[in-house]
Design a protein around this motif. Structure first.
Motif, mmCIF file in Angstrom:
data_model
loop_
_atom_site.group_PDB
_atom_site.id
_atom_site.type_symbol
_atom_site.label_atom_id
_atom_site.label_comp_id
_atom_site.label_asym_id
_atom_site.label_seq_id
_atom_site.Cartn_x
_atom_site.Cartn_y
_atom_site.Cartn_z
ATOM 1 N N THR A 137 1.612 17.696 7.656
ATOM 2 C CA THR A 137 0.663 16.650 7.308
ATOM 3 C C THR A 137 -0.605 17.290 6.750
ATOM 4 O O THR A 137 -0.852 18.490 6.927
ATOM 5 C CB THR A 137 0.327 15.786 8.532
ATOM 6 N N VAL A 169 7.033 8.522 5.220
ATOM 7 C CA VAL A 169 7.083 7.225 5.902
ATOM 8 C C VAL A 169 8.560 6.840 6.039
ATOM 9 O O VAL A 169 9.355 7.607 6.563
ATOM 10 C CB VAL A 169 6.225 6.175 5.172
ATOM 11 N N ASP A 193 -0.685 10.485 9.439
ATOM 12 C CA ASP A 193 0.314 9.704 10.158
ATOM 13 C C ASP A 193 1.636 9.744 9.412
ATOM 14 O O ASP A 193 1.675 9.705 8.182
ATOM 15 C CB ASP A 193 -0.144 8.250 10.294
ATOM 16 N N THR A 232 2.816 4.254 15.497
ATOM 17 C CA THR A 232 2.998 5.636 15.024
ATOM 18 C C THR A 232 3.628 6.468 16.137
ATOM 19 O O THR A 232 3.021 7.430 16.631
ATOM 20 C CB THR A 232 1.652 6.246 14.605
ATOM 21 N N SER A 243 5.957 8.353 9.500
ATOM 22 C CA SER A 243 7.007 7.480 10.042
ATOM 23 C C SER A 243 6.422 6.278 10.791
ATOM 24 O O SER A 243 6.909 5.895 11.857
ATOM 25 C CB SER A 243 7.919 8.283 10.982
ATOM 26 N N TYR A 244 5.391 5.675 10.227
ATOM 27 C CA TYR A 244 4.734 4.560 10.906
ATOM 28 C C TYR A 244 5.300 3.218 10.435
ATOM 29 O O TYR A 244 5.948 3.114 9.398
ATOM 30 C CB TYR A 244 3.220 4.598 10.680
ATOM 31 N N ASN A 261 -1.901 1.597 5.454
ATOM 32 C CA ASN A 261 -1.493 2.646 6.394
ATOM 33 C C ASN A 261 -2.348 2.569 7.655
ATOM 34 O O ASN A 261 -3.313 1.790 7.726
ATOM 35 C CB ASN A 261 -1.592 4.021 5.725
ATOM 36 N N PRO A 262 -2.015 3.337 8.684
ATOM 37 C CA PRO A 262 -2.789 3.274 9.925
ATOM 38 C C PRO A 262 -4.262 3.594 9.742
ATOM 39 O O PRO A 262 -5.110 3.048 10.461
ATOM 40 C CB PRO A 262 -2.091 4.306 10.819
ATOM 41 N N ASP A 279 -1.207 3.436 18.279
ATOM 42 C CA ASP A 279 -0.206 4.455 18.617
ATOM 43 C C ASP A 279 1.190 3.850 18.751
ATOM 44 O O ASP A 279 2.187 4.551 18.563
ATOM 45 C CB ASP A 279 -0.588 5.161 19.921
ATOM 46 N N ASP A 316 5.541 12.037 15.619
ATOM 47 C CA ASP A 316 4.654 12.946 14.914
ATOM 48 C C ASP A 316 5.449 14.155 14.426
ATOM 49 O O ASP A 316 6.675 14.230 14.579
ATOM 50 C CB ASP A 316 3.478 13.377 15.803
#
Length: 574
Positions: A76, A9, A36, A59, A38-39, A134-135, A56, A62
């Motif tokens: 991931t 992240v 996910d 986020t 670097s959100y 988180n997402p 999106d 990717d």
């Protein structure tokens, strides 16, 4: 050099990106158990409310983007389950297949972040009870809101995430109750400031229950017993929460429960590596992110930072801090000289029509740290009223002996971010209160007043520190009077203003009459003057001091601040 980063992240990706900028020779791998990377976790509540249209948008990067931009291998769905600091290896499990393998490292960066704290109460694992970290969490909440007939939401916890989510769900037309165990919402702030957050929530229809704890979460009914609380709902979901305050238990209907009572560092891997956990409960690191285990670094929310003022370890998990710590470590492990200079815990959150911000030490923390504090409550518009200026309240704290600015809190509908950032900068560079008046700040009536609220804050604090114009807070006035001290309180406003409300037990002598009627007052008694917000009260204070009154204070923030304080439940004075 082979660099392995665990976590992708804010801190982990910043460390990897900076390391790559410093060298093309390193092999850099990031392992992330989630999908996910670097959100923007801070944006998640706004997706629930619709201000952010698509998840999106939160986020945008990717694994393929990182590979192309930085030549970093982001994997991931891979969970690092163990660390051997002697062999310099990590054990990794690919979640999709269950297969495990061992990877080696020269330098290991642990950016494992935090996990939400979930109270261990019955029913908290029911469908319809969510955290928001988180997402994936946000997608789950969004789907629940979209697919079900949700009308009533209970938010447990009145910190940043809880308040932002409450605001957004009210915007969707839902009935929202916020349950907070502490005395006020935003408990990191001083009570006289966080009480204003309480008022803002209630003004927008939020039912705020403070000093209240979650006891259990209940479902709907079971077959043969429709609607019976405390039993599993065959269709899944919740029907109510039970909370407890000083008066006993209470049941709150709920179609969705969001638990936002805080977070704790993910310490399994740091502990497996043998890293020391510091006094804050996060990993102890030096000012470049090194743990006490060779070649093992810890950055971001899992690691301690340092307080700019006290120099002591501190832990305030914010994305801004995590980014800095990651960049510093990425530089240092590739031979750079960057050093983390610490934090003030500067933060800001929107609560409906108010921005709520703070930096540095609160009054309570400053006193606990041993400072003899001077406090000002400064109420000023962000720009002239003739161009739509709206009032903000700045509460600032300074050390009486040195005059050093220690902290500030601010609440208002406009311009709060600018002022808190100026004050944070001043504190960072060791400014004293008299420095604030001399800051050459930008002025035009579309943006500020000729003397900015920051200037006024410094002027009032400087006068108080020098003893030429002492200030007395509403809390201190009530405490001293409750202890039996005889204090004469003088209202120097007009009769029209006094008719709108006044400090109980005060005498009314308008400023224009004060010189002629000063003989009605006892010059030997401690005296407090006040007006609506403080300026005319200070003028009255000066008149009495010049007439020989030796102990005259101005009520900090005036009657406007006092009445807000008086409306707020607080422990008895004294």
């Amino acid at each position: 050099m082979k660099i392995v980063v665990v976590g992708s992240v804010a801190a982990g990706t910043s460390a990897a990106a900076k390391a790559r900028r410093n060298t093309e020779d390193a092999q850099i791998t990031i392992y992330e158990r989630d999908t996910d990377i670097s959100y923007s976790g801070c944006g998640l509540p706004y997706y629930l409310g619709g201000e952010v249209e698509s998840i999106d948008d939160l986020t945008p990067r990717d694994a393929a983007w990182f590979a192309q931009r930085y030549g970093v291998d982001v994997r991931t769905g891979h969970e690092v389950t163990g660390v051997d600091p002697y062999a310099r290896t990590v054990r990794v499990r690919e979640l999709a297949t269950g297969e495990t393998f061992t990877d080696t490292y020269d330098e290991l960066v642990l950016a494992t972040g935090v996990s939400p704290v979930v109270p261990p109460v019955p029913g908290v694992d029911r469908p319809g009870v969510f955290t928001l970290r988180n997402p994936r969490d946000a997608r789950g909440v969004h789907a629940w809101l979209t697919d079900r007939d949700v009308t009533r939401v209970v938010v447990v916890g009145a910190g940043y995430i809880g308040l932002e989510t409450a605001e957004q769900l009210v915007g969707r037309g839902l009935d929202v109750t916020v349950v907070e165990a502490q005395e006020h919402a935003m408990p990191r702030m001083d009570g006289d400031m966080s009480a204003r957050v309480d008022a803002e929530l209630r003004a927008h229809g939020v039912e705020l229950l403070t000093r209240t704890r979650l006891v259990r979460v209940e479902g709907a009914g079971t077959p043969g017993s429709p609607g019976a609380p405390g039993e599993a709902d065959p269709s899944g979901g919740v029907s109510a929460v039970v909370v407890q305050d000083a008066d006993g238990e209470r049941t709150l209907p709920a179609d969705l429960v969001l638990v936002a009572v805080g977070v704790r560092p993910n310490l399994d891997l740091p502990r497996a590596a043998g890293a020391t956990v510091g006094p804050t409960g996060a990993v102890a690191v030096d000012r470049q992110g090194r743990t006490d285990v060779p070649h093992v670094w810890a950055v971001g929310d899992v690691a301690e930072s340092f307080d700019v003022i006290t120099g002591e370890p501190t832990w305030v998990p914010l994305g801004s801090t995590a980014n800095k710590m990651g960049r510093v470590a990425g530089d240092a492990l590739t031979g750079g000289s960057l050093v983390h200079r610490g934090i003030l815990g500067t933060s800001i959150v929107r609560v409906f029509d108010q921005a709520v911000a703070q930096t540095g030490l609160t009054e309570d923390r400053a006193r606990a740290a041993g400072h003899d504090v001077v406090v000002v409550h400064n109420i000023k518009p962000d720009r002239p009223p003739y161009l739509g200026g709206r009032e903000m309240l700045i509460k600032a704290v300074a050390d009486r002996a040195t005059g050093r600015l220690l902290g500030a809190q601010a609440i208002g509908p406009s311009g709060v971010d600018k002022r808190i950032d100026v004050l944070a900068t001043a504190i960072t560079y060791g400014a004293t209160v008299d420095d604030l008046f001399h800051l050459d700040l930008a002025y035009a009536p579309t943006y500020a007043t000729t003397k900015d609220p920051v200037h006024y804050t410094g002027m009032a604090l400087d006068n108080a520190v020098r003893g030429s114009a002492p200030l007395l807070s509403p809390a201190e006035l009530d405490r001293r009077r409750a202890a039996g001290e005889k204090i004469q309180v003088v209202d120097v406003r007009s009769a029209k203003d006094r008719a709108k409300g006044f400090v109980e037990g005060s005498v009314h002598i308008p400023l224009a009459e004060l010189r002629a009627r000063a003989g009605e007052l006892d010059p030997t008694l401690p005296t407090v003057t006040y007006c609506n917000k403080g300026v005319t009260g200070n003028a009255g204070q000066n008149v009495l001091r010049n007439l020989g009154f030796t102990d005259v204070a101005n009520l900090s923030g005036g009657n406007k601040n006092y009445q807000q304080f008086a409306r707020t439940p607080h422990p008895p004075a004294g």
